[in-house]
Design a protein around this motif. Sequence first.
Motif, PDB file in Angstrom:
ATOM      1  N   UNK A 197       0.874  -1.162   0.000  1.00 33.46           N
ATOM      2  CA  UNK A 197       0.000   0.000   0.000  1.00 33.46           C
ATOM      3  C   UNK A 197       0.916   1.218   0.000  1.00 33.46           C
ATOM      4  N   UNK A 198       0.473   2.304  -0.604  1.00 35.63           N
ATOM      5  CA  UNK A 198       1.355   3.461  -0.709  1.00 35.63           C
ATOM      6  C   UNK A 198       1.703   4.023   0.663  1.00 35.63           C
ATOM      7  N   UNK A 199       2.979   4.325   0.826  1.00 37.03           N
ATOM      8  CA  UNK A 199       3.466   4.994   2.025  1.00 37.03           C
ATOM      9  C   UNK A 199       4.744   5.726   1.659  1.00 37.03           C
ATOM     10  N   UNK A 200       4.907   6.982   2.093  1.00 38.01           N
ATOM     11  CA  UNK A 200       6.157   7.678   1.780  1.00 38.01           C
ATOM     12  C   UNK A 200       7.363   7.060   2.471  1.00 38.01           C
ATOM     13  N   UNK A 201       7.133   6.290   3.531  1.00 36.42           N
ATOM     14  CA  UNK A 201       8.251   5.631   4.208  1.00 36.42           C
ATOM     15  C   UNK A 201       8.859   6.521   5.263  1.00 36.42           C
ATOM     16  N   UNK A 202      10.067   6.183   5.728  1.00 34.02           N
ATOM     17  CA  UNK A 202      10.909   5.077   5.233  1.00 34.02           C
ATOM     18  C   UNK A 202      10.442   3.706   5.715  1.00 34.02           C
ATOM     19  N   UNK A 203      10.770   2.705   4.896  1.00 34.34           N
ATOM     20  CA  UNK A 203      10.497   1.323   5.239  1.00 34.34           C
ATOM     21  C   UNK A 203      11.791   0.524   5.116  1.00 34.34           C
ATOM     22  N   UNK A 204      11.865  -0.556   5.886  1.00 25.90           N
ATOM     23  CA  UNK A 204      13.028  -1.424   5.825  1.00 25.90           C
ATOM     24  C   UNK A 204      12.996  -2.348   4.629  1.00 25.90           C
ATOM     25  N   UNK A 205      14.141  -2.956   4.333  1.00 26.15           N
ATOM     26  CA  UNK A 205      14.256  -3.845   3.181  1.00 26.15           C
ATOM     27  C   UNK A 205      13.332  -5.059   3.272  1.00 26.15           C
ATOM     28  N   UNK A 206      12.952  -5.464   4.478  1.00 30.07           N
ATOM     29  CA  UNK A 206      12.124  -6.650   4.646  1.00 30.07           C
ATOM     30  C   UNK A 206      10.632  -6.352   4.544  1.00 30.07           C
ATOM     31  N   UNK A 207      10.271  -5.114   4.286  1.00 36.21           N
ATOM     32  CA  UNK A 207       8.871  -4.711   4.163  1.00 36.21           C
ATOM     33  C   UNK A 207       8.445  -4.745   2.692  1.00 36.21           C
ATOM     34  N   UNK A 208       7.137  -4.699   2.411  1.00 34.09           N
ATOM     35  CA  UNK A 208       6.704  -4.504   1.022  1.00 34.09           C
ATOM     36  C   UNK A 208       6.993  -3.061   0.601  1.00 34.09           C
ATOM     37  N   UNK A 209       7.855  -2.862  -0.382  1.00 31.36           N
ATOM     38  CA  UNK A 209       8.277  -1.510  -0.735  1.00 31.36           C
ATOM     39  C   UNK A 209       8.080  -1.167  -2.214  1.00 31.36           C
ATOM     40  N   UNK A 210       8.032  -2.164  -3.100  1.00 30.98           N
ATOM     41  CA  UNK A 210       7.890  -1.895  -4.528  1.00 30.98           C
ATOM     42  C   UNK A 210       6.659  -2.607  -5.079  1.00 30.98           C
ATOM     43  N   UNK A 211       6.038  -1.973  -6.086  1.00 29.77           N
ATOM     44  CA  UNK A 211       4.933  -2.603  -6.797  1.00 29.77           C
ATOM     45  C   UNK A 211       5.458  -3.229  -8.095  1.00 29.77           C
ATOM     46  N   UNK A 212       5.976  -2.404  -8.983  1.00 26.96           N
ATOM     47  CA  UNK A 212       6.534  -2.896 -10.246  1.00 26.96           C
ATOM     48  C   UNK A 212       7.802  -2.099 -10.546  1.00 26.96           C
ATOM     49  N   UNK A 213       8.903  -2.398  -9.837  1.00 30.28           N
ATOM     50  CA  UNK A 213      10.124  -1.610 -10.025  1.00 30.28           C
ATOM     51  C   UNK A 213      10.702  -1.800 -11.416  1.00 30.28           C
ATOM     52  N   UNK A 214      11.130  -0.690 -12.002  1.00 34.36           N
ATOM     53  CA  UNK A 214      11.730  -0.732 -13.330  1.00 34.36           C
ATOM     54  C   UNK A 214      13.113  -0.087 -13.278  1.00 34.36           C
ATOM     55  N   UNK A 215      13.323   1.058 -13.935  1.00 32.51           N
ATOM     56  CA  UNK A 215      14.648   1.627 -14.053  1.00 32.51           C
ATOM     57  C   UNK A 215      15.239   2.081 -12.728  1.00 32.51           C
ATOM     58  N   UNK A 216      16.560   1.931 -12.590  1.00 32.16           N
ATOM     59  CA  UNK A 216      17.282   2.331 -11.380  1.00 32.16           C
ATOM     60  C   UNK A 216      18.544   3.087 -11.771  1.00 32.16           C
ATOM     61  N   UNK A 217      19.102   3.829 -10.803  1.00 29.43           N
ATOM     62  CA  UNK A 217      20.392   4.472 -11.017  1.00 29.43           C
ATOM     63  C   UNK A 217      21.087   4.618  -9.669  1.00 29.43           C
ATOM     64  N   UNK A 218      22.375   4.260  -9.635  1.00 28.78           N
ATOM     65  CA  UNK A 218      23.194   4.432  -8.438  1.00 28.78           C
ATOM     66  C   UNK A 218      23.696   5.875  -8.369  1.00 28.78           C
ATOM     67  N   UNK A 219      23.606   6.475  -7.190  1.00 28.98           N
ATOM     68  CA  UNK A 219      24.237   7.768  -6.910  1.00 28.98           C
ATOM     69  C   UNK A 219      24.895   7.624  -5.544  1.00 28.98           C
ATOM     70  N   UNK A 220      26.188   7.345  -5.521  1.00 25.12           N
ATOM     71  CA  UNK A 220      26.863   7.051  -4.265  1.00 25.12           C
ATOM     72  C   UNK A 220      26.280   5.803  -3.630  1.00 25.12           C
ATOM     73  N   UNK A 221      25.912   5.899  -2.352  1.00 20.67           N
ATOM     74  CA  UNK A 221      25.302   4.771  -1.649  1.00 20.67           C
ATOM     75  C   UNK A 221      23.778   4.868  -1.636  1.00 20.67           C
ATOM     76  N   UNK A 222      23.246   5.627  -2.573  1.00 24.29           N
ATOM     77  CA  UNK A 222      21.804   5.662  -2.797  1.00 24.29           C
ATOM     78  C   UNK A 222      21.495   4.987  -4.126  1.00 24.29           C
ATOM     79  N   UNK A 223      20.373   4.290  -4.162  1.00 25.81           N
ATOM     80  CA  UNK A 223      19.857   3.732  -5.405  1.00 25.81           C
ATOM     81  C   UNK A 223      18.468   4.322  -5.607  1.00 25.81           C
TER      82      UNK A 223
END
Length: 449
Positions: free
Chosen positions: A173-199
Amino acid sequence: MHILPQLRKLEEKYRETLVVIGVHSAKFSTEKSTANIAEAVSRYNIGHPVVNDAEFAIWQQYGVRAWPTLMFIDPQGKVIGRHEGEFAFGDLDRVFQEMIAEFEAAGLLNRELLPFQQRAFTEAARPLAYPGKIEADAVNERLAISDSNHHRVLITSLDGQVNQVIGNGEAPEFSPGPRGFDAPVFDNPQGTVFVGESLYVADAGDHTIKRVDLTQRTVTTIAGTGQQSLFRHDGGPALTKPLNSPYDLGHSNGVLYIAMAGFHQLWDLNLGDASVAQFAGTGGEDIKDGTRLEALLAQPYGLAVQGNNVFFVDSETSSVRVAKLGQGGRVVTLVGTGLFDFGDSEGIGKEAKLQHVQGVAVGIDELFIADTYNHRIKRLSLATLRVTNIAGTGKRGSADGTLAKATFNEPAGLAVAGTRIYVADTNNHAIRVIDAQDDSVTTLELTGL
């Protein structure tokens, strides 16, 4: 794709009184295959019957003029209305309430469920499900794999060792977060880009851009409201403006560039002041060059930034284009000529033909192209504009081996690291690796997942 969520809501609410029948009248030749349609029915979890109208017979009988078109048929088999284009659930909900009340009063409704038998799709256990895009960080020797139908993103080494799994496999369900990696966080993830230690992730399913903090292991929405925008707008504060099917990302100097497929535009997201705005395209669907704000685009699905260039591919015109950064920047078409012009041929510039291209990556003085519906990977020389085949026979398959004999199945994403080209081979549920050193294609084995 955009109206499927709205149709599901209507089907669930009115399951005793409404029947939905999908009619697939294909524009592209690859989309006319019944096997391909069955694959799409499985991929998008479509629960109603779908007709393959390959010869446009039903299209012509109903006088259809546009994708999508809804035809409304009453219990006596008469056409009582039509709607062209996308729609909001609430608008049709009110229409159905009125129609159902009218036909109920007339005694015309049969509430017995129709005995449709859905085709059984047996999905084998596999590490990936329809991976849409892939990103390479050659300096830090890592990949980001959008495991789209598993609603997660994998961070791996260049050799496939899984180091981080972002998302628990469930759509959120939509939430601005933050959420942990073990939570439901993506619906249909597509393109990504690394910027330092952020994706940064373009989540096409809930129409948002999300930031993954790879150190703190959190995911936060930074743009979008979780709702699809049905109307183009001028942008503004990123978390207050609904987006429309963001499919790919690039980055330069603190700005994310977004392939906003649903708007037929490119957008930018300023990471400094957290604002979004139109970058290129009026929002009209076509292929027209000119200044960035005069140009016409058609469902940009892939994007890559290099220097002052934002290279992108428009799927509906089977084209490769570039938008120039800076004041007065222009959009220039490198390959592609029209909304209904497509094929599979090599050549220089607009002599070459592609079919519903979805991915692009930048090499040294060259672009690599995922020619999706031709099941090929192609190369575009930026010096000569010559387009040549690199790998794939033009027929769907999953064979590894030499470049001449290897086969793909609707590849949609590309990334380059050194002498390797990584391919998100979507309908093969795999990542493939083209190695220029020995001219081979192999399937990347994921370990530690």
